[in-house]
Design a protein around this motif. Structure first.
Motif, PDB file in Angstrom:
ATOM      1  N   PHE A  20      -5.913   7.691  -4.468  1.00 40.54           N
ATOM      2  CA  PHE A  20      -4.758   6.932  -4.954  1.00 40.54           C
ATOM      3  C   PHE A  20      -5.052   6.432  -6.364  1.00 40.54           C
ATOM      4  O   PHE A  20      -6.116   5.879  -6.635  1.00 40.54           O
ATOM      5  CB  PHE A  20      -4.474   5.727  -4.038  1.00 40.54           C
ATOM      6  CG  PHE A  20      -4.000   6.122  -2.667  1.00 40.54           C
ATOM      7  CD1 PHE A  20      -2.754   6.714  -2.485  1.00 40.54           C
ATOM      8  CD2 PHE A  20      -4.804   5.919  -1.553  1.00 40.54           C
ATOM      9  CE1 PHE A  20      -2.318   7.093  -1.218  1.00 40.54           C
ATOM     10  CE2 PHE A  20      -4.377   6.289  -0.282  1.00 40.54           C
ATOM     11  CZ  PHE A  20      -3.137   6.882  -0.120  1.00 40.54           C
ATOM     12  N   SER A  21      -4.057   6.637  -7.247  1.00 39.64           N
ATOM     13  CA  SER A  21      -4.241   6.195  -8.628  1.00 39.64           C
ATOM     14  C   SER A  21      -3.360   4.992  -8.952  1.00 39.64           C
ATOM     15  O   SER A  21      -3.603   4.290  -9.930  1.00 39.64           O
ATOM     16  CB  SER A  21      -3.954   7.344  -9.593  1.00 39.64           C
ATOM     17  OG  SER A  21      -2.715   7.949  -9.273  1.00 39.64           O
ATOM     18  N   ALA A  22      -2.308   4.761  -8.143  1.00 41.75           N
ATOM     19  CA  ALA A  22      -1.461   3.585  -8.388  1.00 41.75           C
ATOM     20  C   ALA A  22      -0.723   3.199  -7.116  1.00 41.75           C
ATOM     21  O   ALA A  22      -0.415   4.048  -6.284  1.00 41.75           O
ATOM     22  CB  ALA A  22      -0.457   3.870  -9.509  1.00 41.75           C
ATOM     23  N   LEU A  23      -0.475   1.902  -6.982  1.00 44.65           N
ATOM     24  CA  LEU A  23       0.329   1.384  -5.866  1.00 44.65           C
ATOM     25  C   LEU A  23       1.166   0.251  -6.444  1.00 44.65           C
ATOM     26  O   LEU A  23       0.630  -0.705  -6.992  1.00 44.65           O
ATOM     27  CB  LEU A  23      -0.580   0.857  -4.760  1.00 44.65           C
ATOM     28  CG  LEU A  23       0.068   0.310  -3.476  1.00 44.65           C
ATOM     29  CD1 LEU A  23      -0.938   0.332  -2.327  1.00 44.65           C
ATOM     30  CD2 LEU A  23       0.628  -1.090  -3.638  1.00 44.65           C
ATOM     31  N   THR A  24       2.488   0.418  -6.390  1.00 45.34           N
ATOM     32  CA  THR A  24       3.350  -0.670  -6.869  1.00 45.34           C
ATOM     33  C   THR A  24       4.326  -1.044  -5.771  1.00 45.34           C
ATOM     34  O   THR A  24       4.799  -0.178  -5.031  1.00 45.34           O
ATOM     35  CB  THR A  24       4.152  -0.250  -8.125  1.00 45.34           C
ATOM     36  OG1 THR A  24       4.773   1.014  -7.848  1.00 45.34           O
ATOM     37  CG2 THR A  24       3.264  -0.102  -9.340  1.00 45.34           C
ATOM     38  N   SER A  25       4.591  -2.318  -5.635  1.00 46.64           N
ATOM     39  CA  SER A  25       5.594  -2.729  -4.656  1.00 46.64           C
ATOM     40  C   SER A  25       6.657  -3.551  -5.379  1.00 46.64           C
ATOM     41  O   SER A  25       6.382  -4.183  -6.402  1.00 46.64           O
ATOM     42  CB  SER A  25       4.952  -3.523  -3.523  1.00 46.64           C
ATOM     43  OG  SER A  25       4.492  -4.740  -3.994  1.00 46.64           O
ATOM     44  N   SER A  26       7.891  -3.498  -4.847  1.00 50.72           N
ATOM     45  CA  SER A  26       8.978  -4.210  -5.531  1.00 50.72           C
ATOM     46  C   SER A  26       9.873  -4.874  -4.499  1.00 50.72           C
ATOM     47  O   SER A  26       9.790  -4.586  -3.309  1.00 50.72           O
ATOM     48  CB  SER A  26       9.784  -3.237  -6.391  1.00 50.72           C
ATOM     49  OG  SER A  26      10.486  -2.362  -5.525  1.00 50.72           O
ATOM     50  N   GLN A  27      10.736  -5.759  -4.984  1.00 48.55           N
ATOM     51  CA  GLN A  27      11.663  -6.460  -4.091  1.00 48.55           C
ATOM     52  C   GLN A  27      12.778  -5.528  -3.623  1.00 48.55           C
ATOM     53  O   GLN A  27      13.252  -5.629  -2.509  1.00 48.55           O
ATOM     54  CB  GLN A  27      12.296  -7.667  -4.821  1.00 48.55           C
ATOM     55  CG  GLN A  27      11.283  -8.735  -5.208  1.00 48.55           C
ATOM     56  CD  GLN A  27      10.537  -9.305  -4.006  1.00 48.55           C
ATOM     57  OE1 GLN A  27      11.137  -9.641  -2.993  1.00 48.55           O
ATOM     58  NE2 GLN A  27       9.212  -9.384  -4.100  1.00 48.55           N
ATOM     59  N   SER A  28      13.163  -4.624  -4.512  1.00 49.82           N
ATOM     60  CA  SER A  28      14.320  -3.782  -4.175  1.00 49.82           C
ATOM     61  C   SER A  28      13.884  -2.471  -3.531  1.00 49.82           C
ATOM     62  O   SER A  28      12.805  -1.950  -3.813  1.00 49.82           O
ATOM     63  CB  SER A  28      15.122  -3.492  -5.446  1.00 49.82           C
ATOM     64  OG  SER A  28      14.255  -2.902  -6.377  1.00 49.82           O
ATOM     65  N   GLU A  29      14.737  -1.954  -2.681  1.00 55.41           N
ATOM     66  CA  GLU A  29      14.440  -0.696  -1.994  1.00 55.41           C
ATOM     67  C   GLU A  29      14.529   0.476  -2.944  1.00 55.41           C
ATOM     68  O   GLU A  29      15.435   0.555  -3.763  1.00 55.41           O
ATOM     69  CB  GLU A  29      15.434  -0.494  -0.847  1.00 55.41           C
ATOM     70  CG  GLU A  29      14.834  -0.933   0.464  1.00 55.41           C
ATOM     71  CD  GLU A  29      15.710  -0.617   1.643  1.00 55.41           C
ATOM     72  OE1 GLU A  29      16.144   0.532   1.754  1.00 55.41           O
ATOM     73  OE2 GLU A  29      15.928  -1.544   2.438  1.00 55.41           O
ATOM     74  N   SER A  30      13.559   1.392  -2.822  1.00 54.46           N
ATOM     75  CA  SER A  30      13.629   2.586  -3.660  1.00 54.46           C
ATOM     76  C   SER A  30      14.517   3.616  -2.967  1.00 54.46           C
ATOM     77  O   SER A  30      14.576   3.663  -1.739  1.00 54.46           O
ATOM     78  CB  SER A  30      12.240   3.160  -3.891  1.00 54.46           C
ATOM     79  OG  SER A  30      11.372   2.732  -2.885  1.00 54.46           O
ATOM     80  N   PRO A  31      15.197   4.432  -3.753  1.00 51.29           N
ATOM     81  CA  PRO A  31      16.075   5.427  -3.150  1.00 51.29           C
ATOM     82  C   PRO A  31      15.261   6.505  -2.434  1.00 51.29           C
ATOM     83  O   PRO A  31      14.142   6.795  -2.828  1.00 51.29           O
ATOM     84  CB  PRO A  31      16.819   6.012  -4.348  1.00 51.29           C
ATOM     85  CG  PRO A  31      15.954   5.711  -5.527  1.00 51.29           C
ATOM     86  CD  PRO A  31      15.155   4.496  -5.205  1.00 51.29           C
ATOM     87  N   GLY A  32      15.825   7.094  -1.420  1.00 50.15           N
ATOM     88  CA  GLY A  32      15.143   8.163  -0.683  1.00 50.15           C
ATOM     89  C   GLY A  32      14.082   7.600   0.241  1.00 50.15           C
ATOM     90  O   GLY A  32      13.808   6.397   0.255  1.00 50.15           O
ATOM     91  N   ASN A  33      13.465   8.486   1.012  1.00 48.57           N
ATOM     92  CA  ASN A  33      12.379   8.088   1.928  1.00 48.57           C
ATOM     93  C   ASN A  33      12.732   6.920   2.830  1.00 48.57           C
ATOM     94  O   ASN A  33      11.928   6.016   3.068  1.00 48.57           O
ATOM     95  CB  ASN A  33      11.108   7.749   1.145  1.00 48.57           C
ATOM     96  CG  ASN A  33      10.461   8.986   0.576  1.00 48.57           C
ATOM     97  OD1 ASN A  33      10.496  10.047   1.194  1.00 48.57           O
ATOM     98  ND2 ASN A  33       9.907   8.851  -0.601  1.00 48.57           N
ATOM     99  N   LYS A  34      13.965   6.876   3.305  1.00 53.81           N
ATOM    100  CA  LYS A  34      14.386   5.793   4.200  1.00 53.81           C
ATOM    101  C   LYS A  34      13.644   5.899   5.529  1.00 53.81           C
ATOM    102  O   LYS A  34      13.254   6.971   5.951  1.00 53.81           O
ATOM    103  CB  LYS A  34      15.892   5.909   4.474  1.00 53.81           C
ATOM    104  CG  LYS A  34      16.756   5.747   3.239  1.00 53.81           C
ATOM    105  CD  LYS A  34      16.941   4.297   2.885  1.00 53.81           C
ATOM    106  CE  LYS A  34      17.870   4.143   1.683  1.00 53.81           C
ATOM    107  NZ  LYS A  34      17.624   2.934   0.940  1.00 53.81           N
ATOM    108  N   ASN A  35      13.509   4.777   6.166  1.00 51.84           N
ATOM    109  CA  ASN A  35      13.002   4.735   7.546  1.00 51.84           C
ATOM    110  C   ASN A  35      11.631   5.363   7.737  1.00 51.84           C
ATOM    111  O   ASN A  35      11.387   6.048   8.713  1.00 51.84           O
ATOM    112  CB  ASN A  35      14.002   5.403   8.507  1.00 51.84           C
ATOM    113  CG  ASN A  35      15.318   4.668   8.490  1.00 51.84           C
ATOM    114  OD1 ASN A  35      15.337   3.439   8.419  1.00 51.84           O
ATOM    115  ND2 ASN A  35      16.395   5.411   8.520  1.00 51.84           N
ATOM    116  N   LEU A  36      10.757   5.143   6.766  1.00 46.02           N
ATOM    117  CA  LEU A  36       9.398   5.661   6.920  1.00 46.02           C
ATOM    118  C   LEU A  36       8.363   4.555   6.735  1.00 46.02           C
ATOM    119  O   LEU A  36       8.563   3.633   5.942  1.00 46.02           O
ATOM    120  CB  LEU A  36       9.120   6.770   5.905  1.00 46.02           C
ATOM    121  CG  LEU A  36       9.911   8.067   6.041  1.00 46.02           C
ATOM    122  CD1 LEU A  36       9.564   9.008   4.903  1.00 46.02           C
ATOM    123  CD2 LEU A  36       9.665   8.742   7.384  1.00 46.02           C
TER     124      LEU A  36
END
Ligand SMILES: [Zn+2]
Length: 399
Positions: free
Chosen positions: A27-43
Motif C-alpha cells: 500500500f502506498s496511500a490510504l485516504t479517508s473522507s467524510q463523503s462517500e466515493s462514487p462506485g464500489n457501493k456495499n463493500l
C-alpha cells in the motif's frame, strides 16, 4: 492500482470512505473522507486473512477421521489413513487445501507438513506461504537424521523471511516428538532465517497428562509405537519443559489448550503467540485455552484452522463464527484482529502484514455488505455466510 471502499477494516478498527492505493505489492496511500466515493457501493475491505496453523497435505482426509475419541486413537487412525499415500497423493491434497484457503480470503498461511508437498506450493500457489517441514523423530537419532535431511532439501528453496514472499522452513512437532537438542536446533534454524518457530503444545488432555506427569494413555502410546523415544518421565509443566528445551522468544504455539494463567503470563513476557483452532478443539471435545485469561494478560491469541483431519473447514470465517458463538463477549473487531493484525505481528515485527496502511503488504479480502447494514452493528460478519467479492495478494487480484 487505486480502489475506494465505503468501509475498511484496517486490522484494528473500521474506517469510513477510504481510498486505497498500492504499487509493487504494498500500500502506498490510504485516504479517508467524510463523503462517500462514487462506485464500489456495499463493500468492506479487510486485510487478507492469516492462518497460523494448518496441515494442507491432510486436506483429502476431510470427514474420514473419528470425532470425540481419545487423542492417541485419533493419531492411530490418521496414521492408518495415510498409509500408502504417494507423494502425488500428498501434493493433490495440499493443492486442494491451498485453494480452499485463498478462495475463502486467507492470503497468508503458516503451514506444517511432513511430506514436502507444501514446498511445491511455494512456486505454484498465489498464497503467501511459510511452508514448514515438521521434525517428528520421537527418538534422538531419528529426529537428528530427519533434521539433516530437511535442511539439505531446504537449501534449494527461499528461506529468508520476510524478504521473500513465500519461504520454506523447519518446525518441531512437539516437545515430546523431538529430544531437547533437536528441538533447540529446529528453533535455531528458524531464527537464522528470520522465521517464526512453531510447534504443538498441550492440545489434548492426554498430552497434558504426559507432559505434567509423564504417564497416561499418550505415554503408553509413545512407549508402544516409538520405544526408542527419549521422553523423560518426570518433569515440570509443558511450557516449562519447552523453555528448558530452548523455546525461543516469539514462538508460535499451536493449541495450548491446557496452558495455565501463569503459563499465559509467561508467554506475554516471551512475546509468544498462541494459535487457537476452534473447530479442531470441538472435533475432539478438548478443553479450551482460557480466552479471558489471554485477553486480560494481553497474550497474542490468534485463530487457525488446523487440518481437515480434525476440522470441518479451512475457512477462517468458519473458525471466527464458532469462536464468536462460544465467546460472544469478544468484540467483532477483536475477533477480526485474531486473523489479521495479531497473526501479522506474530510473523513480522514491522506491522507490514495483516494491516491496511501505508507500507503494508497489499493483501486484501473484499466482502459484500448486506443491504440492511446499519453502519454500526458488525455481528453479521461473524454470524452470516460471507460473500467474498475479491481476494488480492501482493497487489494481484487472485479471485
Ligand atoms: Zn497441528
Amino acid at each position: 492500482m487505486l480502489q475506494s471502499f465505503p468501509w475498511v477494516f484496517d486490522g484494528a478498527k473500521f474506517l469510513r470512505n477510504c481510498t486505497l492505493e498500492w504499487r509493487a505489492g504494498r500500500f502506498s496511500a490510504l485516504t479517508s473522507s467524510q463523503s462517500e466515493s462514487p462506485g464500489n457501493k456495499n463493500l468492506l475491505a479487510l486485510p487478507g486473512l492469516i492462518n497460523l496453523h494448518s496441515h494442507l497435505e491432510l486436506t483429502s482426509l476431510a470427514g474420514k477421521l473419528p470425532r470425540l475419541v481419545a487423542f492417541p486413537d485419533w493419531v492411530a487412525s490418521l496414521r492408518q489413513q495415510i498409509q500408502g499415500w504417494t507423494p502425488s497423493d500428498y501434493l493433490e491434497s495440499a493443492r486442494a487445501g491451498a485453494r480452499q484457503l485463498w478462495t475463502t480470503g486467507t492470503t497468508t498461511v503458516l503451514d506444517v507438513g511432513n511430506s514436502g508437498a507444501n514446498l511445491n506450493l511455494l512456486q505454484e500457489s498465489p498464497l503467501r506461504i511459510l511452508a514448514m517441514q515438521e521434525i517428528l523423530g520421537l527418538g534422538g537419532e531419528v529426529s537428528r537424521e530427519r533434521m539433516t535431511h530437511a535442511q539439505a532439501i531446504l537449501e534449494a528453496y527461499p528461506g529468508q523471511w520476510p524478504a521473500e514472499r513465500s519461504v520454506a522452513g523447519i518446525c518441531a512437532h512437539s516437545i515430546y516428538g523431538c529430544n531437547s537438542s533437536v528441538f533447540g536446533a529446529c528453533a535455531g534454524y528458524s531464527q537464522s532465517r528470520g522465521q517464526p518457530f512453531t510447534f504443538h503444545l498441550e492440545e489434548s488432555s492426554e498430552e497434558h497428562q504426559l507432559l505434567a506427569l509423564g504417564s497416561g494413555p499418550m505415554r503408553a502410546w509413545l512407549d508402544g509405537v516409538f520405544p526408542l523415544h527419549e521422553f523423560t518421565s518426570v518433569g515440570p509443566t509443558g511450557l516449562e519443559r519447552a523453555l528448558a528445551m530452548q523455546m525461543p522468544r516469539r514462538s508460535v504455539i499451536a493449541h495450548g489448550n491446557h496452558l495455565s494463567a501463569k503459563d499465559i503470563s509467561t508467554l506475554v513476557r516471551l512475546d509468544a503467540t498462541v494459535v487457537h483452532c476452534p473447530q479442531s478443539r470441538a472435533w475432539f471435545g478438548h478443553e479450551s485455552i482460557d480466552v479471558e485469561a489471554c485477553r486480560s494478560h494481553g497474550v497474542r491469541l490468534c485463530l487457525g484452522s488446523d487440518s481437515l483431519a480434525s476440522a470441518e473447514s479451512l475457512s477462517l470465517w468458519e473458525q471466527m463464527r464458532l469462536f464468536h458463538k462460544l465467546h460472544p463477549n469478544v468484540p467483532v473487531k477483536d475477533v477480526l484482529a485474531m486473523v489479521t493484525s495479531l497473526p501479522g505481528d506474530a510473523l513480522v515485527q514491522d506491522q507490514s502484514l495483516g494491516r491496511i496502511g501505508v507500507g503494508a503488504f497489499a493483501d486484501l479480502v473484499i466482502v459484500a455488505l448486506p443491504q440492511a447494514f446499519d453502519g454500526e452493528n458488525w455481528e453479521w460478519l461473524l454470524e452470516e455466510p460471507i460473500q467474498i467479492k475479491q481476494v488480492i495478494i501482493h497487489g494481484d487480484i487472485v479471485l
